[in-house]
Design an enzyme around this catalytic site. Structure first.
Site, PDB file in Angstrom:
ATOM      1  N   SER A  88       0.828  -1.217   0.000  1.00  0.00           N
ATOM      2  CA  SER A  88       0.000   0.000   0.000  1.00  0.00           C
ATOM      3  C   SER A  88       0.855   1.257   0.000  1.00  0.00           C
ATOM      4  CB  SER A  88      -0.917   0.013   1.226  1.00  0.00           C
ATOM      5  OG  SER A  88      -1.811  -1.063   1.180  1.00  0.00           O
ATOM      6  N   GLU A 133      -3.424 -14.370   0.156  1.00  0.00           N
ATOM      7  CA  GLU A 133      -3.953 -13.529   1.241  1.00  0.00           C
ATOM      8  C   GLU A 133      -5.440 -13.812   1.439  1.00  0.00           C
ATOM      9  OE1 GLU A 133      -3.306  -9.369   0.691  1.00  0.00           O
ATOM     10  OE2 GLU A 133      -4.099  -8.832   2.644  1.00  0.00           O
TER      11      GLU A 133
END
Length: 390
Positions: free
Chosen positions: A128, A242
């Protein structure tokens, strides 16, 4: 769909339950501070490794057990029932390790995989960025050639556990052209000059998320994962793992409901009578318990898809949209049972009560983590309702 355990899975559950009954009572309460909790957790992870419960779904040749994702989920369910420590290796064992198994070199596998399973190395994820939001392909962190290795410049944000991680999986731009091209996937040693971890202080004083500033950090040439410029493909594998890790992770709502029911059982209302006799309280508990059960069944649908070799589809978005308000409402209801003492500063009140206030605040973050509520709704609009792509 049959939600009951198959015979093999039922036998596995009994074995796990018996092992946990003998191991978990020795552990005692977990420290509140992350840095202290890591050192408390590492001996537990070592016991999991020695007992064959670390990397359950990893292939045996890489130190795992070769179990199914369903058995991995059963293990986490039983850990939850037994009050076992939270998983602190979610990124390493859950998706960095599997990504290296799929895309890493032989040397990378030898160097990193075993230390992930033993808990010697913790990992974080440097994906991110402040300017990219949920649009991962808009990242601007850059890697340029520096001798045999790479020099990294940029900034990452919302990085969980960066302050305790030995390594990070890192996406950085190494070329120009289309957004999804020219991105490479690296392993970054975190403890070096040029890596500046700055905590993001949360409302209750804790700081488990961080900004990470990369100013001349060095990545050795042998820590590129996959092809140069082929990082997007590797990252998609990571994101798939994930999702699987989330789907097979610990079912916290089950534990939360058990603890909430115990809280109500011991509490008394303003009239001095046991709160558990209050019709409204009983109905509210029943409603939350029903929703928790539906959430767990949705999770099993996702696991069944993964066990058959499929990938999580829109049901994963449905599950997240269902879970987020459920966790918030469980915590808010617990605070209403505690009363005014539930509003005190956590440091000034009983740890058992302080926990509910912390969870209530953290629950708001679940609407952002793993793809925001708006992203999940967009996915459902496109893939389920057939709306035009945004």
């Amino acid at each position: 769909m049959d939600f009951r355990d198959a015979a093999e899975d039922a036998a596995f559950r009994e074995t796990v339950r018996a092992w946990l009954e003998s191991e978990v009572p020795r552990l005692g309460p977990a420290p509140d501070k992350l840095e202290e909790r890591v050192e408390w957790w590492r001996p537990w992870q070592r016991r999991l490794y020695e007992a064959g419960y670390a990397g359950l779904a990893w292939p045996r040749e890489y130190g795992g057990r070769g179990a199914s994702v369903l058995q991995q989920a059963i293990f986490y369910e039983e850990c939850d029932r037994a009050g076992a420590p939270d998983r602190l290796d979610v990124i390493g064992a859950g998706f960095a390790g599997p990504t290296l198994i799929e895309h890493g070199t032989a040397a990378q596998k030898t160097r990193f995989l075993d230390r992930i399973l033993t808990g010697e190395d913790l990992w974080c994820q440097l994906f991110s960025e402040p300017g990219a939001g949920s649009d991962l392909a808009a990242l601007t962190t850059r890697a340029t050639r520096d001798g045999e290795g790479w020099r990294i410049e940029g900034q990452k944000v919302w990085t969980s556990a960066a302050q305790v991680a030995e390594y990070a999986i890192l996406l950085a731009r190494t070329g120009e052209g289309e957004r999804h091209r020219g991105i490479s996937f690296f392993i970054l040693p975190m403890r070096q000059p040029g890596v500046d971890v700055r905590p993001l202080r949360q409302m209750l004083g804790g700081a488990e998320f961080n900004e990470v500033f990369l100013d001349g950090a060095h990545v050795p040439g042998d820590l590129l994962v996959g092809q140069l410029g082929g990082g997007w493909k590797v990252a998609m594998s990571t994101l798939g793992y994930e999702r699987a890790a989330i789907a097979t992770g610990r079912v916290n709502t089950l534990r939360l409901l058990d603890e909430l029911i115990a809280l109500v059982r011991d509490a008394r209302g303003a009239d001095g009578l046991p709160l558990g006799r209050d019709a409204f309280v009983r109905q509210r508990l029943a409603e939350l318990y029903t929703r928790m059960t539906l959430q767990r069944l949705t999770g099993k649908r996702i696991l069944s898809t993964l066990a058959e070799g499929g990938a999580p589809g829109p049901e994963a978005s449905t599950a997240k949209l269902f879970t987020t308000p459920l966790v918030e409402e469980i915590c808010d209801f617990a605070l209403s049972v505690i009363g005014i003492e539930g509003q005190e500063e956590p440091a000034d009140t009983d740890p058992a009560r302080a926990k509910w206030l912390r969870l209530a605040y953290q629950a708001r973050g679940t609407s952002i983590a793993g793809g925001t509520t708006f992203i999940q709704r967009n996915i459902l609009a496109e893939r389920v309702l057939g709306m035009p792509r945004d």
